[in-house]
Scaffold this active site. Structure first.
Site: not given
Length: 361
Positions: A17, A102
């Site tokens: 990510i 997250k």
């Protein structure tokens, strides 16, 4: 016109990510890639070379070195969830603003430690829920807030699923109890819960009940699950998340006068274009053979993708603090905490045999 201040980012960790967010930093007009750190200097060098870091970017063989760099304004933390509290707290104590992937923590108690550290140091905290920053989200909010077109919110239903391959299900950090013990609930369920909260204007439900028979791997990590949420005024919501079903990213919000549908809320079908469907006072034709009117499609375009818009907003807040002595924006950690509270309640309901769990703010 005054020149836009540039916020210098350090990235701690080279997760997949982080490739996307590094590109987002490069695309944001008020941000710059300044440093990257990994436990392996070779891995950090390879990451910087492959992800558009400038030639003068600093490459470190530890996370601490990024945090000790006096020229780093903010850090992006894409580490496994189990490491968030340690490194986000340390970053805050070293006066680095924190863009935190997250789920923000393993539980609300851990996240409270992160919030306390950020508030004590006067640094901005924001989670990496990218779709919140797409202009489509603001446009959908206008529809939900329109008493004439949408009315009073009654129910919300969200899904985020994808069919992971065997390698993912056996080796990805999101299925490892020591790294990301929340599994699908933390990865996908986070988005579903955030969408529910967003539709409800961030009013917490009073009770959560997890759906029966969640999918678990041999280590007990959640591979699929769902839950129902209840408010005192009669609103209800449901969500389902799974690593074992076809790619789906839906929100349906139903009001007394209108309905919102969006089918790609986490990640738009197209990078710079996104749509949603809005219906008002829908009904049948006279013979009940078809709808008398169909939902209207609304298309929202943007010059840069939602992840770059997230970085731009975060960097704007950091610049206000750094150059204008502004206070950190508390809205973002507050929203993160509410999301975590519901996530915790769903997990608790599963662990207690699907008992109702009251939400305690």
């Amino acid at each position: 016109m005054a020149e836009t201040p540039t916020i210098r980012f350090g990235v701690i960790g080279c997760a997949d990510i982080a490739r996307k967010v590094s590109r987002a930093v490069a695309l944001a007009p008020n941000a710059a890639l300044h440093a990257v750190g990994s436990r392996s200097i070779d891995k950090a060098r390879a990451f910087a070379a492959a992800n558009g870091f400038p030639n003068d970017a600093r490459v470190y063989g530890s996370y601490e070195a990024v945090l000790d760099d006096p020229d780093v304004d903010a850090v992006y933390v894409p580490l496994p969830t189990s490491l968030h509290v340690r490194w986000a707290v340390l970053a805050a104590r070293k006066k680095k603003h924190v863009l935190l992937e997250k789920p923000v923590a393993l539980n609300a108690a851990e996240f409270d430690e992160i919030i306390e550290a950020c508030e004590s140091s006067g640094v901005q905290l924001m989670d990496g829920t990218m779709w919140m920053h797409h202009p489509r989200t603001a446009s959908m909010r206008e529809f939900l807030s329109d008493a004439n077109r949408f009315g009073q919110l009654k129910s919300i239903h969200t899904n985020f699923t994808f069919a992971a391959d065997t390698d993912f299900l056996e080796n990805d950090i999101r299925v490892k109890p020591d790294l990301d013990a929340l599994g699908s609930l933390g990865d996908e369920g986070w988005y579903c819960i955030r969408a529910i909260l967003w539709a409800a204007n961030y009013e917490l439900p009073k009770m959560v009940i997890a759906s029966h028979k969640p999918g678990l791997n041999q280590a007990g990590v959640i591979l699929s699950c769902g839950a129902s949420l209840y408010w005192e005024d009669g609103k209800v919501a449901t969500f389902h998340c799974s690593f074992m079903s076809n790619l789906t990213m839906d929100i349906t919000a139903v009001g007394t006068k209108g309905t919102l549908h969006v089918h790609d809320f986490v990640l738009p079908y197209e990078e710079k274009e996104a749509s949603f469907y809005a219906a008002t006072e829908s009904w049948f034709d006279d013979l009940v053979t078809k709808w008398s009117s169909q939902p209207n499609k609304h298309v929202i375009r943007t010059d840069i993708p939602q992840e770059a818009l997230m970085v731009r907003e975060f960097a704007r807040l950091v610049a206000d603090i750094k150059f204008n002595n502004s206070k950190p924006e508390k809205k973002w950690p507050s929203i993160s905490r509410k999301t975590q509270l519901i996530l915790d309640a769903v997990k608790a309901s599963i662990e207690r045999g699907f008992e109702p769990v009251q939400i305690q703010e």
